[in-house]
Design a protein around this motif. Structure first.
Motif, PDB file in Angstrom:
ATOM      1  N   LYS A  63     -60.280  67.385  79.373  1.00  0.00           N
ATOM      2  CA  LYS A  63     -59.683  68.613  78.821  1.00  0.00           C
ATOM      3  C   LYS A  63     -58.320  68.888  79.450  1.00  0.00           C
ATOM      4  O   LYS A  63     -57.378  69.275  78.765  1.00  0.00           O
ATOM      5  CB  LYS A  63     -60.608  69.818  79.013  1.00  0.00           C
ATOM      6  N   GLU A  74     -55.918  66.372  77.942  1.00  0.00           N
ATOM      7  CA  GLU A  74     -55.586  66.706  76.551  1.00  0.00           C
ATOM      8  C   GLU A  74     -54.574  67.845  76.482  1.00  0.00           C
ATOM      9  O   GLU A  74     -53.591  67.774  75.742  1.00  0.00           O
ATOM     10  CB  GLU A  74     -56.846  67.112  75.784  1.00  0.00           C
ATOM     11  N   GLU A  75     -54.825  68.897  77.246  1.00  0.00           N
ATOM     12  CA  GLU A  75     -53.930  70.058  77.202  1.00  0.00           C
ATOM     13  C   GLU A  75     -52.564  69.726  77.787  1.00  0.00           C
ATOM     14  O   GLU A  75     -51.535  70.126  77.252  1.00  0.00           O
ATOM     15  CB  GLU A  75     -54.540  71.247  77.942  1.00  0.00           C
ATOM     16  N   GLU A  98     -50.694  67.739  75.206  1.00  0.00           N
ATOM     17  CA  GLU A  98     -50.285  68.613  74.104  1.00  0.00           C
ATOM     18  C   GLU A  98     -49.049  69.429  74.482  1.00  0.00           C
ATOM     19  O   GLU A  98     -48.154  69.649  73.664  1.00  0.00           O
ATOM     20  CB  GLU A  98     -51.434  69.551  73.747  1.00  0.00           C
ATOM     21  N   LEU A  99     -48.986  69.871  75.729  1.00  0.00           N
ATOM     22  CA  LEU A  99     -47.868  70.686  76.201  1.00  0.00           C
ATOM     23  C   LEU A  99     -46.733  69.838  76.788  1.00  0.00           C
ATOM     24  O   LEU A  99     -45.748  70.382  77.281  1.00  0.00           O
ATOM     25  CB  LEU A  99     -48.363  71.688  77.250  1.00  0.00           C
ATOM     26  N   ARG A 122     -50.480  66.805  84.615  1.00  0.00           N
ATOM     27  CA  ARG A 122     -51.658  67.583  85.036  1.00  0.00           C
ATOM     28  C   ARG A 122     -51.259  68.577  86.120  1.00  0.00           C
ATOM     29  O   ARG A 122     -51.683  69.727  86.112  1.00  0.00           O
ATOM     30  CB  ARG A 122     -52.728  66.660  85.619  1.00  0.00           C
ATOM     31  N   LEU A 146     -49.444  71.527  84.664  1.00  0.00           N
ATOM     32  CA  LEU A 146     -50.372  72.379  83.923  1.00  0.00           C
ATOM     33  C   LEU A 146     -51.185  73.255  84.873  1.00  0.00           C
ATOM     34  O   LEU A 146     -51.277  74.469  84.679  1.00  0.00           O
ATOM     35  CB  LEU A 146     -51.319  71.528  83.068  1.00  0.00           C
TER      36      LEU A 146
END
Length: 74
Positions: free
Chosen positions: A45, A48-49, A52-53, A57, A60
């Motif tokens: 997850k 993935e995020e 996408e952004l 990691r 994020l």
């Protein structure tokens, strides 16, 4: 014909800022290595995020916690 969207890397936020050892680029403090054990589901997850952004990691997780605890974003 639709042109694909141009991806903007997280390095575009860094434009005009030189990396200096021991000094932060995006924040007023330098990052330190940190290791955490996560379940494969949570790691997927996060990956993935972050993808996408269009950020890492690390970026994020930094952003999530800075927003959650009302810490300065720059």
């Amino acid at each position: 014909m639709n042109k694909p969207k141009k991806k903007v890397s997280s390095d575009s936020r860094r434009q005009g800022k030189k990396a200096m050892r021991g000094q932060g680029i995006y924040y007023d403090e330098a990052k330190e290595p940190f290791r955490a054990s996560l379940t494969p589901t949570v790691r997927e997850k996060i990956d993935e995020e972050a993808k996408e952004l269009m950020m890492t990691r690390s970026e994020l997780l930094e952003l999530i916690f800075r927003e959650r605890y009302n810490l300065p974003l720059s």
